[in-house]
Design a protein around this motif. Structure first.
Motif, mmCIF file in Angstrom:
data_model
loop_
_atom_site.group_PDB
_atom_site.id
_atom_site.type_symbol
_atom_site.label_atom_id
_atom_site.label_comp_id
_atom_site.label_asym_id
_atom_site.label_seq_id
_atom_site.Cartn_x
_atom_site.Cartn_y
_atom_site.Cartn_z
ATOM 1 N N UNK A 87 0.826 -1.198 0.000
ATOM 2 C CA UNK A 87 0.000 0.000 0.000
ATOM 3 C C UNK A 87 0.864 1.253 0.000
ATOM 4 N N UNK A 88 1.987 1.192 0.735
ATOM 5 C CA UNK A 88 2.884 2.347 0.807
ATOM 6 C C UNK A 88 3.674 2.529 -0.491
ATOM 7 N N UNK A 89 4.089 1.391 -1.097
ATOM 8 C CA UNK A 89 4.848 1.439 -2.356
ATOM 9 C C UNK A 89 4.329 0.346 -3.276
ATOM 10 N N UNK A 90 3.351 0.664 -4.087
ATOM 11 C CA UNK A 90 2.733 -0.367 -4.947
ATOM 12 C C UNK A 90 3.695 -0.971 -5.952
ATOM 13 N N UNK A 91 4.712 -0.228 -6.367
ATOM 14 C CA UNK A 91 5.644 -0.714 -7.378
ATOM 15 C C UNK A 91 7.060 -0.773 -6.810
ATOM 16 N N UNK A 92 7.810 -1.790 -7.228
ATOM 17 C CA UNK A 92 9.213 -1.878 -6.880
ATOM 18 C C UNK A 92 9.582 -3.095 -6.057
ATOM 19 N N UNK A 93 8.633 -3.701 -5.365
ATOM 20 C CA UNK A 93 8.965 -4.864 -4.555
ATOM 21 C C UNK A 93 9.080 -6.106 -5.430
ATOM 22 N N UNK A 94 10.228 -6.778 -5.315
ATOM 23 C CA UNK A 94 10.453 -8.031 -6.032
ATOM 24 C C UNK A 94 9.972 -9.203 -5.187
ATOM 25 N N UNK A 95 10.254 -9.156 -3.894
ATOM 26 C CA UNK A 95 9.756 -10.148 -2.949
ATOM 27 C C UNK A 95 9.659 -9.484 -1.584
ATOM 28 N N UNK A 96 8.729 -9.969 -0.777
ATOM 29 C CA UNK A 96 8.555 -9.436 0.563
ATOM 30 C C UNK A 96 9.286 -10.260 1.610
ATOM 31 N N UNK A 97 10.049 -11.256 1.171
ATOM 32 C CA UNK A 97 10.907 -11.981 2.106
ATOM 33 C C UNK A 97 12.016 -12.695 1.359
ATOM 34 N N UNK A 98 13.143 -12.015 1.279
ATOM 35 C CA UNK A 98 14.318 -12.575 0.618
ATOM 36 C C UNK A 98 14.856 -13.778 1.387
ATOM 37 N N UNK A 99 14.580 -13.850 2.692
ATOM 38 C CA UNK A 99 15.116 -14.943 3.512
ATOM 39 C C UNK A 99 14.280 -16.211 3.435
#
Length: 666
Positions: free
Chosen positions: A395-407
């Motif tokens: 919601x804060x940044x709709x674009x740019x996230x590749x994954x929400x948990x690299x780990x």
């Protein structure tokens, strides 16, 4: 007011009411605008130690003390313990006489006759600035008063900016080191302390620095931005603002130049703290309606009309002369050492003032401040944005996230991966490591004896003795001071997982984000505020011997060599400027690190941190799951308070000929 009718300067907070005569004008008593969420300053509780402080010796010069701990070997158990005890006695002898630290209001003013009062002034010579920091011998009680000279520092060269940044950073690190040590001492002697009395370690640290003449910006009053302080810098304690000179009042919300030191008898405001705790304040970020001081009872209720005097008059005069003021915002923050934080949000101009009827029915002065354009984003705004990212990232940044948990759920908290610059998604193709992978033979070396502390470790247990007689962390898990090596409790110890000596093995405590940067390539930032001295994460990889590393290097693999990391741990807890004979910890000692870490296929979030010659992260070597001194874990700790969304950086040191690239990911 003519100079002939002025009275000699005195502390207006303590000034008795004087009769109004032609020769002695009435000087109003200051009623500072106190921050409602601040507890009253009280004399701090002295520390209890058994070993007396030795006879004092001449203090070192600032030039010899700056830039890290002094060299020297030795130390050992007794030497290390005596250093702690000597500092404890310094606190005890100092704090027995300490009073609540309050700003004395000794200010100056820009002359009314100078129409160009905002003109460029020369930048102070760094060497001259250092020479003003006098290290007084123990027992000195003459404090350096604040200067009456106002200056504005402009057009700093890059080397000047680095100098002032390092000066502020080192002073803040010394403040934090002293404060953490004071807390550790209080924890050891809490059984003999007054019940229900909260120790004020920040007051203890500030008082010691004041007695050593280490408070900054006392020789000049800086109008506008303070050199070495960046917008977004975060502080946990009001006293820290006083130590660096960002805001000179320990409790008052308006820092100003009183008329008693002014050349024309008019006060000038230089900074304010906006806490949101006053009923008539309005804070819209770039625009603030700030309520003046005075007329409130002990419950912060308006009970009488305010007057246009003292800080209120100073704000009005700053508006008249077009002089900007620094704005620091204070607000509650969960997890803060003090329960709240203070964030420097930049410069504002006062454009309007008026007298109004407040919500309580009494007259109050109001001041409208507007933020000056073309400044960095406000730190308080970034903290709110980071808080939203923690719970609603898409919601804060709709674009740019590749994954929400690299780990891939291996860490305690998810590691975000953000790239809005290009299509490079390289980090998602590596296997994520939680901790370093050592060769099997590493676990077959060294003692297998652990402590017997069933309820939790104390300073007299076996693991404390292995660390030189003191546990390395306080009760909050903050590093007391850097050491060549730290022994944490391990699998052979009987203490529970909650033991204070099990800090780094518990994994990360913050939410991190790997991001793409045009300046540094890949970078790492935290979505949480990280307190100075806190554990961040491990620098993880697959350990290789030197011979294996040479083969891997020929294959073009990415290797990290722990032996070349700069020894920044020496700066955390460095007391060179407090003790002339301070010796950097040399125990426990370890052989030179002679291994590499392969991160070409498996790595963790630390591998994406960028290099900096003025880093905010240090490397601390730690052992806990084995006792092979040649293969410690590479643990990372915060060297300073790191605000949310600020990039984390390491000093990778100088690469040897055979080590390959200086930083693998940049």
């Amino acid at each position: 007011m003519g100079s002939s009718s002025m009275v000699p300067f005195q502390d207006l907070n303590l000034c008795p009411d004087l009769p109004t005569t032609s020769s002695t004008p009435l000087i109003p008593k200051i009623e500072p605008k106190l921050e409602p969420l601040d507890e009253p300053l009280t004399s701090p509780t002295p520390l209890h130690v058994s070993i007396p402080y030795p006879s004092s010796s001449p203090s070192p010069s600032p030039s010899s003390a700056a830039g890290g701990a002094g060299g020297g070997a030795g130390g050992g158990d007794a030497g290390l313990l005596s250093q702690y005890n000597r500092l404890g006695e310094l606190f005890r002898s100092t704090m027995a006489q300490a009073q609540a630290l309050q700003g004395n209001g000794d200010f100056s003013v820009l002359p009314d006759s100078d129409p160009d009062s905002r003109a460029l002034v020369p930048v102070p010579d760094p060497e001259a600035h250092l020479s003003s920091v006098i290290l007084r011998p123990r027992g000195a009680r003459k404090y350096q008063t604040r200067s009456s000279e106002l200056v504005r520092v402009m057009d700093l060269k890059p080397e000047d900016e680095r100098y002032f940044r390092d000066l502020v950073r080192n002073t803040r690190m010394l403040f934090d080191s002293l404060r953490v040590f004071a807390i550790a001492e209080d924890d050891k002697h809490k059984d003999v302390m007054v019940p229900h009395r909260r120790p004020r370690a920040d007051l203890k640290a500030a008082q010691v620095l004041r007695e050593r003449g280490l408070w900054l910006n006392r020789d000049k009053r800086v109008v506008g931005d303070l050199p070495g302080v960046s917008i977004g810098d975060v502080f946990f304690f009001r006293m820290e603002l006083c130590v660096i000179g960002l805001h000179g009042q320990a409790q008052a919300g308006i820092d100003y130049v009183p008329s008693s030191q002014s050349s024309n008898g008019e006060p000038i405001a230089t900074s304010i703290i906006v806490s949101g705790g006053y009923e008539d304040d309005e804070d819209a970020g770039d625009v603030i309606v700030y309520t003046g001081h005075g007329g409130q009872d002990k419950h912060n209720r308006q009970v009488v009309h305010q007057k246009l005097e003292c800080g209120n008059l100073a704000l009005e005069r700053s508006m008249n002369y077009g002089i900007e003021v620094r704005v620091i915002r204070g607000f509650k923050y969960e997890g803060s050492a003090s329960g709240k934080v203070y964030v420097y949000d930049g410069l504002y101009r006062i454009i309007e003032t008026w007298f109004d009827v407040g919500k309580s029915g009494f007259g109050v002065y109001k001041f409208k401040l507007v933020r000056i354009e073309n400044q960095m984003e406000m730190g308080s705004t970034m903290m709110k944005f980071a808080a939203m990212l923690r719970t609603r990232p898409l919601e804060a940044r709709p674009k740019g996230y590749v994954t929400l948990d690299l780990s891939r759920k291996k860490e305690n908290f998810p590691v975000f991966f953000f790239n809005d610059i290009d299509g490079d998604h390289d980090p998602i193709y590596y296997e994520y490591l939680m901790t370093t992978v050592f060769p099997p033979y590493v676990y077959n070396c060294g003692s297998t004896t652990g402590c017997d502390c069933v309820g939790g470790c104390m300073d007299d247990c076996l693991c404390a003795m292995k660390n030189g007689g003191e546990l390395a962390y306080d009760l909050n898990g903050i590093l007391v001071r850097g050491k060549p090596l730290i022994f944490e409790c391990g699998p052979h110890c009987r203490c529970p997982p909650t033991c204070r000596n099990r800090v780094t093995q518990k994994g990360v405590r913050n939410r991190f984000e790997v991001f793409r940067s045009r300046e540094t390539g890949w970078g790492v930032r935290s979505l949480d505020l990280i307190q100075a001295g806190s554990f961040i994460c491990e620098y993880a990889g697959v350990v290789l011997t030197r011979e294996q590393a040479q083969i891997f290097t020929m294959n073009g693999d990415n290797l990290i060599y722990p032996g070349r990391f700069a020894e920044r741990w020496k700066e955390w807890g460095n007391l060179t400027q407090i003790f002339s004979d301070y010796v950097c910890p040399a125990y426990p000692s370890i052989p030179p690190l002679d291994f590499a870490m392969d991160v070409s296929k498996m790595r963790n979030v630390a591998c994406y941190m960028s290099h900096s010659s003025s880093p905010n992260v240090l490397v601390q070597l730690v052992l806990y799951d084995h006792n092979n001194l040649s293969f410690p874990h590479i643990m990372l700790f915060a060297m300073e308070n790191i605000p949310p969304m600020r990039e984390l950086s390491l000093d990778y040191g100088v690469a040897e000929e055979w080590t390959g690239k200086l930083a693998i990911c940049n």
